[in-house]
Design a protein around this motif. Sequence first.
Motif, PDB file in Angstrom:
ATOM      1  N   GLN A 185       1.672 -85.752  10.150  1.00 42.23           N
ATOM      2  CA  GLN A 185       0.620 -84.782   9.867  1.00 42.23           C
ATOM      3  C   GLN A 185       1.185 -83.497   9.272  1.00 42.23           C
ATOM      4  O   GLN A 185       0.656 -82.954   8.299  1.00 42.23           O
ATOM      5  CB  GLN A 185      -0.150 -84.467  11.151  1.00 42.23           C
ATOM      6  N   GLU A 186       2.281 -83.030   9.854  1.00 42.37           N
ATOM      7  CA  GLU A 186       2.879 -81.777   9.380  1.00 42.37           C
ATOM      8  C   GLU A 186       3.498 -81.957   7.994  1.00 42.37           C
ATOM      9  O   GLU A 186       3.405 -81.063   7.147  1.00 42.37           O
ATOM     10  CB  GLU A 186       3.955 -81.302  10.364  1.00 42.37           C
ATOM     11  N   SER A 187       4.115 -83.107   7.740  1.00 37.90           N
ATOM     12  CA  SER A 187       4.728 -83.334   6.429  1.00 37.90           C
ATOM     13  C   SER A 187       3.664 -83.429   5.335  1.00 37.90           C
ATOM     14  O   SER A 187       3.870 -82.967   4.210  1.00 37.90           O
ATOM     15  CB  SER A 187       5.597 -84.605   6.439  1.00 37.90           C
ATOM     16  N   GLU A 188       2.506 -83.986   5.672  1.00 36.82           N
ATOM     17  CA  GLU A 188       1.408 -84.046   4.706  1.00 36.82           C
ATOM     18  C   GLU A 188       0.886 -82.646   4.400  1.00 36.82           C
ATOM     19  O   GLU A 188       0.577 -82.323   3.245  1.00 36.82           O
ATOM     20  CB  GLU A 188       0.282 -84.931   5.245  1.00 36.82           C
ATOM     21  N   ALA A 189       0.817 -81.818   5.427  1.00 42.43           N
ATOM     22  CA  ALA A 189       0.373 -80.435   5.233  1.00 42.43           C
ATOM     23  C   ALA A 189       1.366 -79.666   4.370  1.00 42.43           C
ATOM     24  O   ALA A 189       0.983 -78.886   3.483  1.00 42.43           O
ATOM     25  CB  ALA A 189       0.200 -79.745   6.578  1.00 42.43           C
ATOM     26  N   LEU A 190       2.649 -79.884   4.599  1.00 41.56           N
ATOM     27  CA  LEU A 190       3.674 -79.216   3.807  1.00 41.56           C
ATOM     28  C   LEU A 190       3.665 -79.691   2.359  1.00 41.56           C
ATOM     29  O   LEU A 190       3.850 -78.899   1.433  1.00 41.56           O
ATOM     30  CB  LEU A 190       5.056 -79.432   4.425  1.00 41.56           C
ATOM     31  N   ALA A 191       3.449 -80.984   2.161  1.00 42.56           N
ATOM     32  CA  ALA A 191       3.387 -81.524   0.803  1.00 42.56           C
ATOM     33  C   ALA A 191       2.219 -80.914   0.035  1.00 42.56           C
ATOM     34  O   ALA A 191       2.330 -80.586  -1.156  1.00 42.56           O
ATOM     35  CB  ALA A 191       3.262 -83.045   0.846  1.00 42.56           C
ATOM     36  N   ALA A 192       1.093 -80.733   0.725  1.00 45.36           N
ATOM     37  CA  ALA A 192      -0.071 -80.101   0.095  1.00 45.36           C
ATOM     38  C   ALA A 192       0.236 -78.641  -0.224  1.00 45.36           C
ATOM     39  O   ALA A 192      -0.144 -78.137  -1.301  1.00 45.36           O
ATOM     40  CB  ALA A 192      -1.281 -80.193   1.028  1.00 45.36           C
ATOM     41  N   ARG A 193       0.927 -77.957   0.675  1.00 47.49           N
ATOM     42  CA  ARG A 193       1.315 -76.557   0.439  1.00 47.49           C
ATOM     43  C   ARG A 193       2.266 -76.482  -0.750  1.00 47.49           C
ATOM     44  O   ARG A 193       2.152 -75.583  -1.596  1.00 47.49           O
ATOM     45  CB  ARG A 193       1.979 -76.001   1.699  1.00 47.49           C
ATOM     46  N   ASP A 194       3.210 -77.404  -0.840  1.00 45.58           N
ATOM     47  CA  ASP A 194       4.137 -77.439  -1.975  1.00 45.58           C
ATOM     48  C   ASP A 194       3.382 -77.561  -3.291  1.00 45.58           C
ATOM     49  O   ASP A 194       3.683 -76.867  -4.266  1.00 45.58           O
ATOM     50  CB  ASP A 194       5.097 -78.631  -1.852  1.00 45.58           C
ATOM     51  N   ALA A 195       2.411 -78.471  -3.311  1.00 46.63           N
ATOM     52  CA  ALA A 195       1.636 -78.705  -4.528  1.00 46.63           C
ATOM     53  C   ALA A 195       0.867 -77.451  -4.926  1.00 46.63           C
ATOM     54  O   ALA A 195       0.820 -77.073  -6.108  1.00 46.63           O
ATOM     55  CB  ALA A 195       0.688 -79.879  -4.321  1.00 46.63           C
ATOM     56  N   ALA A 196       0.277 -76.787  -3.934  1.00 46.15           N
ATOM     57  CA  ALA A 196      -0.488 -75.566  -4.211  1.00 46.15           C
ATOM     58  C   ALA A 196       0.425 -74.453  -4.705  1.00 46.15           C
ATOM     59  O   ALA A 196       0.110 -73.754  -5.683  1.00 46.15           O
ATOM     60  CB  ALA A 196      -1.234 -75.127  -2.963  1.00 46.15           C
ATOM     61  N   ASP A 197       1.576 -74.285  -4.055  1.00 44.61           N
ATOM     62  CA  ASP A 197       2.504 -73.224  -4.444  1.00 44.61           C
ATOM     63  C   ASP A 197       3.092 -73.471  -5.831  1.00 44.61           C
ATOM     64  O   ASP A 197       3.319 -72.531  -6.595  1.00 44.61           O
ATOM     65  CB  ASP A 197       3.650 -73.121  -3.427  1.00 44.61           C
ATOM     66  N   SER A 198       3.336 -74.730  -6.148  1.00 42.02           N
ATOM     67  CA  SER A 198       3.963 -75.065  -7.426  1.00 42.02           C
ATOM     68  C   SER A 198       3.000 -75.008  -8.602  1.00 42.02           C
ATOM     69  O   SER A 198       3.428 -74.855  -9.749  1.00 42.02           O
ATOM     70  CB  SER A 198       4.579 -76.470  -7.353  1.00 42.02           C
ATOM     71  N   SER A 199       1.708 -75.135  -8.321  1.00 36.85           N
ATOM     72  CA  SER A 199       0.720 -75.176  -9.402  1.00 36.85           C
ATOM     73  C   SER A 199      -0.085 -73.891  -9.555  1.00 36.85           C
ATOM     74  O   SER A 199      -0.933 -73.793 -10.437  1.00 36.85           O
ATOM     75  CB  SER A 199      -0.236 -76.349  -9.182  1.00 36.85           C
ATOM     76  N   ARG A 200       0.176 -72.896  -8.696  1.00 35.40           N
ATOM     77  CA  ARG A 200      -0.607 -71.664  -8.798  1.00 35.40           C
ATOM     78  C   ARG A 200      -0.316 -70.955 -10.115  1.00 35.40           C
ATOM     79  O   ARG A 200       0.791 -71.060 -10.668  1.00 35.40           O
ATOM     80  CB  ARG A 200      -0.320 -70.743  -7.612  1.00 35.40           C
ATOM     81  N   ARG A 201      -1.290 -70.234 -10.601  1.00 40.06           N
ATOM     82  CA  ARG A 201      -1.179 -69.595 -11.923  1.00 40.06           C
ATOM     83  C   ARG A 201      -0.172 -68.450 -11.916  1.00 40.06           C
ATOM     84  O   ARG A 201       0.563 -68.249 -12.885  1.00 40.06           O
ATOM     85  CB  ARG A 201      -2.552 -69.080 -12.353  1.00 40.06           C
TER      86      ARG A 201
END
Length: 238
Positions: A185-201
């Motif tokens: 569960q935590e790794s999925e949350a971190l992966a989602a955070r990574d995606a958001a941080d990497s794609s922010r404008r």
Amino acid sequence: MTLRVIAIDGPAASGKSSTAGLVARQLGWAHLDSGALYRALTLAAIDNLAEDVRRKGKEWPATQLIDLAERLPVRLVLIGDKFKPEVAGADVEEAIRGERVTRHVSVLAAIPEVRTWVNTQQRRAVEGRRGQEGFGGVVVDGRDIGTVVFPDAPLKIFLTATAHERARRRLFQRGQEVDLELVKQESEALAARDAADSSRRIAPLKAAQDAVMLDTTALTLEEQVTHVVELARQRFSR
């Protein structure tokens, strides 16, 4: 005089702050956690603007946030070997780590004017110490230190680790039982955070072109600190 800065970036739970603090201690340098200033401004906003924002049903007002930060003020102060956040002259190092701040900080940190203000304060705090007797340098950690805040830092490190390993470390630090389901569960949350941080404008999470990539998945904290200290001593002995 060259600004003696080590920039340590990386995704959430990659060990940036722990590594930076220990590296700074071994080098006899100062440590600056970039997230602390975002959190301090968030704390100030919650205490002074939150009610008005809720009542009007609007987003956090950028102009009022910056005005508040300057007026109180919200600032970084070097105490011993660490830059600590203050709000209206009070040390808020402990207060900014609570859930009340954590719940809102990412929203405020995404506001362009806030990011510009925080970056400016960090540069001023460090550059104001340039050449000061006894100030060897500073280790700064965050997500855009080497790319945006201090792009000319002589040494840039980008820490990585698998989402699974970062999840395991985070659960362990929280004192939670590290079982497979919680790690998943935590790794999925971190992966989602990574995606958001990497794609922010604005200031996306990415390694600077000249950053040293350090995968810490199989390293202990002591090993990664030793590696960064060795790189620093090589780089700054020139």
